[in-house]
Design a protein around this motif. Structure first.
Motif, PDB file in Angstrom:
ATOM      1  N   TYR A   1       0.685  -1.086  -0.157  1.00  0.00           N
ATOM      2  CA  TYR A   1      -0.087  -0.267   0.013  1.00  0.00           C
ATOM      3  C   TYR A   1       0.923   1.939   0.075  1.00  0.00           C
ATOM      4  O   TYR A   1       1.685   1.082   0.968  1.00  0.00           O
ATOM      5  N   SER A   2       0.754   2.241  -0.847  1.00  0.00           N
ATOM      6  CA  SER A   2       1.149   3.392  -0.487  1.00  0.00           C
ATOM      7  C   SER A   2       0.492   4.720  -0.798  1.00  0.00           C
ATOM      8  O   SER A   2      -1.048   4.328  -1.474  1.00  0.00           O
ATOM      9  N   HIS A   3       0.496   5.712  -0.946  1.00  0.00           N
ATOM     10  CA  HIS A   3      -0.062   7.155  -0.764  1.00  0.00           C
ATOM     11  C   HIS A   3      -0.632   6.986  -1.724  1.00  0.00           C
ATOM     12  O   HIS A   3      -1.975   7.641  -2.075  1.00  0.00           O
ATOM     13  N   HIS A   4       0.308   7.207  -2.665  1.00  0.00           N
ATOM     14  CA  HIS A   4      -0.216   7.744  -3.531  1.00  0.00           C
ATOM     15  C   HIS A   4       1.161   6.821  -4.914  1.00  0.00           C
ATOM     16  O   HIS A   4       2.183   7.073  -4.884  1.00  0.00           O
ATOM     17  N   ILE A   5       0.883   6.424  -6.358  1.00  0.00           N
ATOM     18  CA  ILE A   5       1.428   6.449  -7.413  1.00  0.00           C
ATOM     19  C   ILE A   5       1.253   7.108  -8.713  1.00  0.00           C
ATOM     20  O   ILE A   5       0.217   6.880  -8.423  1.00  0.00           O
TER      21      ILE A   5
ATOM     22  N   THR B   1      -2.708   2.527  -9.995  1.00  0.00           N
ATOM     23  CA  THR B   1      -1.804   4.043 -10.356  1.00  0.00           C
ATOM     24  C   THR B   1      -3.163   5.316  -9.835  1.00  0.00           C
ATOM     25  O   THR B   1      -4.109   4.393  -9.047  1.00  0.00           O
ATOM     26  N   GLY B   2      -2.739   6.431  -8.972  1.00  0.00           N
ATOM     27  CA  GLY B   2      -3.419   7.056  -8.602  1.00  0.00           C
ATOM     28  C   GLY B   2      -3.440   7.608  -6.912  1.00  0.00           C
ATOM     29  O   GLY B   2      -2.321   6.419  -6.283  1.00  0.00           O
ATOM     30  N   LYS B   3      -4.595   7.704  -6.041  1.00  0.00           N
ATOM     31  CA  LYS B   3      -4.553   7.772  -4.672  1.00  0.00           C
ATOM     32  C   LYS B   3      -6.095   6.809  -4.450  1.00  0.00           C
ATOM     33  O   LYS B   3      -6.688   7.400  -4.512  1.00  0.00           O
ATOM     34  N   PRO B   4      -5.949   6.296  -3.239  1.00  0.00           N
ATOM     35  CA  PRO B   4      -4.689   5.737  -3.391  1.00  0.00           C
ATOM     36  C   PRO B   4      -3.889   4.877  -4.487  1.00  0.00           C
ATOM     37  O   PRO B   4      -3.705   4.088  -5.500  1.00  0.00           O
ATOM     38  N   GLY B   5      -2.682   3.874  -3.766  1.00  0.00           N
ATOM     39  CA  GLY B   5      -1.606   3.409  -4.736  1.00  0.00           C
ATOM     40  C   GLY B   5      -2.023   1.901  -4.325  1.00  0.00           C
ATOM     41  O   GLY B   5      -1.207   1.934  -3.161  1.00  0.00           O
ATOM     42  N   VAL B   6      -1.851   0.673  -4.475  1.00  0.00           N
ATOM     43  CA  VAL B   6      -1.829  -0.437  -4.119  1.00  0.00           C
ATOM     44  C   VAL B   6      -1.047  -1.049  -5.664  1.00  0.00           C
ATOM     45  O   VAL B   6      -1.132  -1.272  -6.385  1.00  0.00           O
ATOM     46  N   ILE B   7      -0.208  -1.846  -4.362  1.00  0.00           N
ATOM     47  CA  ILE B   7       1.043  -3.211  -5.608  1.00  0.00           C
ATOM     48  C   ILE B   7       0.449  -4.676  -4.758  1.00  0.00           C
ATOM     49  O   ILE B   7       0.459  -4.659  -3.997  1.00  0.00           O
ATOM     50  N   CYS B   8       0.336  -5.622  -6.498  1.00  0.00           N
ATOM     51  CA  CYS B   8       0.692  -6.967  -5.636  1.00  0.00           C
ATOM     52  C   CYS B   8       0.839  -7.319  -6.312  1.00  0.00           C
ATOM     53  O   CYS B   8       1.285  -7.690  -7.828  1.00  0.00           O
ATOM     54  N   VAL B   9       2.411  -8.163  -6.162  1.00  0.00           N
ATOM     55  CA  VAL B   9       3.061  -8.888  -6.468  1.00  0.00           C
ATOM     56  C   VAL B   9       3.156 -10.666  -6.152  1.00  0.00           C
ATOM     57  O   VAL B   9       3.037 -11.060  -4.869  1.00  0.00           O
ATOM     58  N   GLU B  10       2.881 -11.647  -6.922  1.00  0.00           N
ATOM     59  CA  GLU B  10       2.965 -13.237  -6.738  1.00  0.00           C
ATOM     60  C   GLU B  10       3.799 -13.543  -7.718  1.00  0.00           C
ATOM     61  O   GLU B  10       3.992 -13.900  -8.247  1.00  0.00           O
ATOM     62  N   GLY B  11       4.670 -14.764  -6.721  1.00  0.00           N
ATOM     63  CA  GLY B  11       5.888 -15.526  -8.025  1.00  0.00           C
ATOM     64  C   GLY B  11       6.156 -16.260  -6.798  1.00  0.00           C
ATOM     65  O   GLY B  11       6.068 -16.271  -5.679  1.00  0.00           O
ATOM     66  N   ASP B  12       7.402 -16.683  -7.058  1.00  0.00           N
ATOM     67  CA  ASP B  12       8.350 -16.765  -6.294  1.00  0.00           C
ATOM     68  C   ASP B  12       8.835 -15.859  -5.146  1.00  0.00           C
ATOM     69  O   ASP B  12       8.675 -14.736  -5.412  1.00  0.00           O
ATOM     70  N   LYS B  13       9.209 -16.803  -3.712  1.00  0.00           N
ATOM     71  CA  LYS B  13       9.468 -16.106  -3.055  1.00  0.00           C
ATOM     72  C   LYS B  13      10.147 -14.508  -2.769  1.00  0.00           C
ATOM     73  O   LYS B  13      10.603 -13.604  -2.748  1.00  0.00           O
TER      74      LYS B  13
ATOM     75  N   SER C   1       4.094   0.448   2.592  1.00  0.00           N
ATOM     76  CA  SER C   1       4.286  -0.216   3.462  1.00  0.00           C
ATOM     77  C   SER C   1       3.437  -1.656   3.122  1.00  0.00           C
ATOM     78  O   SER C   1       2.541  -1.758   1.947  1.00  0.00           O
ATOM     79  N   CYS C   2       3.730  -2.381   3.076  1.00  0.00           N
ATOM     80  CA  CYS C   2       3.263  -4.601   3.250  1.00  0.00           C
ATOM     81  C   CYS C   2       2.604  -4.191   3.953  1.00  0.00           C
ATOM     82  O   CYS C   2       2.687  -4.585   5.299  1.00  0.00           O
ATOM     83  N   LYS C   3       1.326  -4.955   3.884  1.00  0.00           N
ATOM     84  CA  LYS C   3      -0.053  -4.408   4.554  1.00  0.00           C
ATOM     85  C   LYS C   3      -0.360  -6.190   4.571  1.00  0.00           C
ATOM     86  O   LYS C   3      -0.703  -6.803   5.720  1.00  0.00           O
ATOM     87  N   HIS C   4       0.361  -7.500   3.145  1.00  0.00           N
ATOM     88  CA  HIS C   4      -0.533  -7.953   3.628  1.00  0.00           C
ATOM     89  C   HIS C   4       0.496  -9.064   3.081  1.00  0.00           C
ATOM     90  O   HIS C   4       0.992  -8.094   1.835  1.00  0.00           O
ATOM     91  N   SER C   5       0.613 -10.779   3.147  1.00  0.00           N
ATOM     92  CA  SER C   5       1.551 -10.986   2.489  1.00  0.00           C
ATOM     93  C   SER C   5       0.922 -12.703   2.944  1.00  0.00           C
ATOM     94  O   SER C   5       0.436 -13.044   3.810  1.00  0.00           O
ATOM     95  N   GLU C   6       1.064 -13.922   1.761  1.00  0.00           N
ATOM     96  CA  GLU C   6       0.867 -15.098   1.946  1.00  0.00           C
ATOM     97  C   GLU C   6       1.677 -15.719   1.724  1.00  0.00           C
ATOM     98  O   GLU C   6       2.448 -15.418   0.596  1.00  0.00           O
ATOM     99  N   SER C   7       2.001 -17.038   1.741  1.00  0.00           N
ATOM    100  CA  SER C   7       3.197 -17.943   1.630  1.00  0.00           C
ATOM    101  C   SER C   7       2.992 -19.322   1.073  1.00  0.00           C
ATOM    102  O   SER C   7       1.564 -20.074   2.151  1.00  0.00           O
ATOM    103  N   VAL C   8       3.437 -20.411   0.186  1.00  0.00           N
ATOM    104  CA  VAL C   8       2.575 -21.424  -0.172  1.00  0.00           C
ATOM    105  C   VAL C   8       3.900 -22.369   0.002  1.00  0.00           C
ATOM    106  O   VAL C   8       4.705 -21.508  -0.865  1.00  0.00           O
ATOM    107  N   GLU C   9       3.914 -22.932   0.652  1.00  0.00           N
ATOM    108  CA  GLU C   9       5.029 -23.926   0.385  1.00  0.00           C
ATOM    109  C   GLU C   9       4.309 -25.415  -0.731  1.00  0.00           C
ATOM    110  O   GLU C   9       3.536 -25.544  -0.693  1.00  0.00           O
TER     111      GLU C   9
END
Length: 217
Positions: free
Chosen positions: A89-93, A117-129, A148-156
């Motif tokens: 999460y970002s205040h803006h992008i 993009t814009g306000k607020p800004g949110v980024i999600c990335v997924e793949g290899d840790k 800040s990283c608001k949340h993360s999900e991890s799977v073996e």
């Protein structure tokens, strides 16, 4: 290349077979059928072994490159690892160079997800840790304070990481906005549209984590 010459050669075509350690059975079949077709296209009565060798010099690399690429891709996809998804999460992008950096970095690290993009800004990335963590290190810089990283999900993962992805690619999102379109570009994204986008990707639960707002369908 194995060569078998019949007694009536060159009036009867030779039997040729090519073997390579870099190719599997199916790829061998494709290559040898192509070579056989080439030999059959030549005039009978002409010596053709040197022609066959030249054909291999001219064409073998494409078959080997295809086989090598397939082997490397399969190896990378099946390698056990940790699947990771980060919600940032970002205040803006706004800035174009930052948006380009985000897109380029995600593509380079084979990550899927999105950048709102814009306000607020949110980024999600997924793949290899490890790739997600490298992405997080790369896009941050000293003066980007409101991120800040608001949340993360991890799977073996023991199989294909791609099977766990919610997104098929990495894309930039821009929804309808409202607010001041002046020099400050202080406008807010339509969070209703963003919620529907998350819902389409089985991620509506993230909305409350990002914004502290519970939305009922």
């Amino acid at each position: 290349m194995h060569v078998f010459l019949p007694h009536s050669y060159p009036t009867k075509e030779p039997q040729l077979f090519v073997r390579s350690d870099t190719m599997d059975k199916q790829e061998h079949n494709v290559l040898n059928k192509s070579l056989s077709s080439y030999i059959n296209s030549l005039d009978r009565g002409d010596l053709c072994i040197m022609n066959a060798i030249q054909w291999l010099k001219d064409n073998l690399s494409s078959y080997i490159q295809t086989a090598k690429h397939s082997t490397e891709l399969e190896s990378n996809l099946e390698k056990p690892g940790t699947f990771y998804r980060m919600w940032i999460y970002s205040h803006h992008i706004y800035r174009q160079e930052l948006r380009k950096k985000i897109l380029d970095c995600a593509k380079r690290l084979d990550l899927t997800g999105f950048c709102l993009t814009g306000k607020p800004g949110v980024i999600c990335v997924e793949g290899d840790k490890e790739h997600c963590e490298e992405f997080w290190r790369d896009i941050r810089y000293p003066n980007w304070k409101h991120i800040s990283c608001k949340h993360s999900e991890s799977v073996e993962a023991t199989g294909l990481l791609d099977n766990l992805r919610l997104f098929s690619s990495f894309e930039e999102l821009t929804f309808a906005a409202h607010g001041d379109y002046g020099l400050r570009n202080d406008y807010h994204m339509d969070l209703g549209q963003f919620f529907e986008y998350l819902k389409q990707h089985q991620s509506e639960h993230i909305f409350q984590i990002l914004f502290g707002i519970e939305v009922k369908s």
